[in-house]
Scaffold this active site. Structure first.
Site, PDB file in Angstrom:
ATOM      1  N   GLU A  62       0.813  -1.226   0.000  1.00 30.21           N
ATOM      2  CA  GLU A  62       0.000   0.000   0.000  1.00 30.21           C
ATOM      3  C   GLU A  62       0.844   1.273   0.000  1.00 30.21           C
ATOM      4  O   GLU A  62       0.473   2.267  -0.624  1.00 30.21           O
ATOM      5  CB  GLU A  62      -0.964   0.007   1.190  1.00 30.21           C
ATOM      6  CG  GLU A  62      -2.197  -0.877   1.013  1.00 30.21           C
ATOM      7  CD  GLU A  62      -1.910  -2.350   1.273  1.00 30.21           C
ATOM      8  OE1 GLU A  62      -0.782  -2.683   1.690  1.00 30.21           O
ATOM      9  OE2 GLU A  62      -2.816  -3.174   1.054  1.00 30.21           O
ATOM     10  N   HIS A 131     -11.252  -5.183   8.059  1.00 28.04           N
ATOM     11  CA  HIS A 131     -11.712  -4.925   6.690  1.00 28.04           C
ATOM     12  C   HIS A 131     -12.826  -3.877   6.664  1.00 28.04           C
ATOM     13  O   HIS A 131     -13.159  -3.364   5.603  1.00 28.04           O
ATOM     14  CB  HIS A 131     -12.214  -6.210   6.029  1.00 28.04           C
ATOM     15  CG  HIS A 131     -11.111  -7.147   5.622  1.00 28.04           C
ATOM     16  ND1 HIS A 131     -10.333  -7.804   6.537  1.00 28.04           N
ATOM     17  CD2 HIS A 131     -10.649  -7.509   4.404  1.00 28.04           C
ATOM     18  CE1 HIS A 131      -9.436  -8.551   5.889  1.00 28.04           C
ATOM     19  NE2 HIS A 131      -9.601  -8.382   4.606  1.00 28.04           N
TER      20      HIS A 131
END
Lengths: 325, 320
Positions: A62, A131
């Site tokens: 990321e 999540h």
């Protein structure tokens, strides 16, 4: 007007902007070949139609994905990068918070960072709190970023196209449950200005300010309350930064009552900012204390009954509204 | 192959200028009220910027960090706008928004300076990606310290640069210290260049006080990158003469160690090399030194005579 889901509308926006402008490219984990292969995903079919030069699957990295966007944007490309789930924003956050947002300022205005970070957000699929964790308030707290969080298919298209053309870094939160929600979407050039809230339902009695998937919850509450003679005005914020104070204040000045509704947790949530603006600038219009309806201050749990308990629902909105009527 | 005379003199000039610029800063930051904030110097490490930047071409980009003065001067920064920015003046290269730490000069190809250790490599990947995407013949150089190689972002970036064959050169300026930690206290790796093997790219160790050697190494890496053969990791072994910043009393740096490295001064070595090769006369060398001194004096005068920004200018330049 054609009916598209939010996912399809976002896909259309990406396709149109990629067709219009060769400097637009897509990068992220699974933006080409995805483990979540689904025609409703915003990036569905882009690799097939635009090829691997412009649709770049990345490693699970990321920081590198976000850094790719920062560096490429400074060079004049228009990166549209994806963070697969909202909590993974933390891994990309240095590049977004300390670099995308600040390097223009640090340069004394010499550089620009026209990039879009699409972040897949929202609870509702029992994946648990790593999540599902809506962090829009964190990003709205960073000067230099624009923060967009649409609720409808048309808004999703018009705002994503504007985000891609914006000369600033835009964090674009997409609620994944909305990917499957249909709505009318204008064809071709449909651009919505960033920073403009929208009165989605005019009403008389109470203003509900909300955004993203909670717009549907607000409508459900409005329908039930209408049967009891209570008329909600629903303001869809659509953009958190810059905040369209005028639309919010005009609505509150009309109704005299305010409920702010969001899925994210309560403490430090963006409802607090909306409330503060109203208290500072429209206090005299308020007929009753304002109310917040938000997720409780807990991580999003996985088990369906626990997760349903977490996500704000119409009943909570109705209770809040009646409380201040 | 002998290095062309003009490149040797370019490096000499760059080394002399960086050294004189930082000698001036060393004194100026002791004067109360002159220079705000931290003062982070690269004295003793100037050969890295001088050697690498001499190997670059117009259109090439450098991404630098908090210890940037030599990199920026070697890339062609105007000492006046650097000095004014360090003073916090409106005429500085970033209108006083940056100060000394994040000096950014997109006009000379130094657009994304970051003080966040390890933040340069991911941005360098993006900058190099843009060069590859457009088919430009240019490359991107990313300067990091040895400390940055402990950051995850460094490894993510090297992996992606290698995977996509990006035209980027990672230059690790190993000055033996990350903050107060010696290299062996923050990693088992003896040569940071060895980390390149994990990403299938060449890793080269070079004497970080030898500007011509650095130049030659960077030239090879540049040729590889521009030919589409991907990134290189160059480790320049050098030494931080000063503390992490000027307020650092350096208790952890042995005096004998500092003295030994001062004896390997990159500026003195370059001066001697150029004289020994007969590339410059002693008179011309003196003239160059006088000119460099004048440049730094002029930069200080410019900074001191420039106005501070108006307080409300703080509100400008947040959004485009």
């Amino acid at each position: 007007m054609p009916q598209l889901t939010v996912g399809q509308a976002l896909n259309q926006a990406l396709r149109e902007e990629m067709t219009r402008d060769d400097t637009v490219f897509i990068a992220g984990e699974g933006v080409g070949v995805s483990i979540h292969d689904n025609p409703m995903l915003p990036t569905a079919g882009l690799l097939r139609d635009f090829g691997p030069r412009r649709v770049r699957d990345t490693p699970v990295s990321e920081a590198a994905i976000a850094g790719l966007a920062v560096g490429a944007a400074e060079a004049g490309l228009k990166p549209v990068v994806e963070i697969m789930f909202n909590p993974f924003f933390t891994l990309a956050s240095d590049m977004i918070v300390n670099h995308a947002a600040k390097l223009r300022y640090l340069s004394g205005g010499k550089s620009a960072f026209p990039l879009v970070v699409r972040i897949k957000s929202g609870a509702g699929f029992s994946a648990g709190c790593q999540h599902s964790h809506n962090l829009e308030a964190w990003t709205a707290h960073c000067p230099g970023l624009k923060v967009v969080m649409p609720a409808t298919a048309a808004d999703a298209k018009g705002l994503l196209k504007s985000a891609i053309r914006d000369p600033n870094p835009v964090v674009f939160f997409e609620d994944m449950m909305l990917y499957f929600a249909p709505g009318p979407v204008p064809e071709d050039e449909y651009l919505l200005p960033i920073g403009q809230a929208d009165v989605k339902r005019p009403g008389r009695d109470v203003t509900v300010v909300t955004w993203s998937r909670m717009l549907g919850v607000a409508f459900k509450a409005a329908e039930q309350l209408a049967a009891e003679g209570i008329d909600l005005e629903i303001v869809d914020l659509r953009t958190l930064a810059p905040l369209d104070k005028e639309t919010v204040l005009a609505s509150v000045r009309k109704t005299g009552r305010l409920v702010v509704l969001h899925e994210a947790t309560r403490t430090g949530g963006f409802a607090g900012e909306v409330a503060a603006v109203v208290m500072e600038e429209a206090f005299e219009s308020l007929k009753a204390p304002l109310r917040r309806v938000t997720g409780p201050d807990i991580p999003v749990p996985a088990s369906p009954p626990l997760e349903r308990f977490y996500i704000p629902d119409a009943e909570q909105v109705i209770t809040a509204v009646k409380d201040i009527m | 192959m002998a290095i062309p005379k003009d490149k040797m003199l370019e490096m000499l000039h760059s080394l002399l200028l960086s050294r004189r610029f930082e000698e001036a800063l060393t004194e100026l930051c002791q004067v109360e009220g002159k220079i705000p904030g931290m003062m982070i110097l690269c004295t003793g490490q100037e050969a890295v910027g001088a050697g690498v930047c001499a190997a670059l071409r117009p259109g090439d980009v450098i991404i630098t960090n908090h210890r940037s003065h030599a990199h920026l001067l070697a890339k062609g920064a105007d000492p006046k706008v650097l000095m004014a920015e360090i003073y916090g003046k409106r005429t500085g290269c970033n209108k006083g928004k940056s100060g000394t730490l994040h000096l950014a000069l997109p006009e000379i190809g130094a657009p994304c300076t970051s003080t966040v250790v390890g933040a340069g490599p991911p941005m360098a990947v993006g900058r190099a990606f843009a060069q590859q995407y457009r088919g430009e013949p240019a490359v991107t150089v990313c300067f990091v310290g040895d400390g940055a190689t402990g950051e995850g972002s460094f490894h993510e970036a090297l992996n992606l640069a290698s995977l996509w064959n990006l035209p980027v050169i990672f230059v690790c300026e190993n000055n033996c210290y990350a903050g107060a930690q010696r290299l062996e206290e923050h990693t088992r790796i003896e040569n940071i260049a060895d980390r390149a093997a994990a990403y299938c790219m060449p890793g080269v160790v070079v004497d970080g006080n030898d500007a011509p050697a650095i130049y030659t190494t960077a030239l090879d890496a540049r040729a590889r990158a521009a030919a589409g053969q991907g990134p290189t990791l160059i480790e320049c072994k050098t030494y931080r003469w000063r503390g992490h910043g000027e307020s650092d009393p350096q208790h952890y740096q042995p005096k004998e160690e500092i003295a030994a490295w001062r004896a390997r001064c990159p500026v003195a070595r370059m001066r001697e090399a150029v004289l020994a090769l007969g590339l410059i006369s002693t008179d011309d060398l003196s003239a160059m030194e006088t000119k460099v001194d004048a440049l730094v004096r002029e930069a200080i005068r410019f900074a001191e005579e420039s106005p501070y920004p108006e307080p409300r200018e703080a509100l400008e330049d947040v959004y485009a």
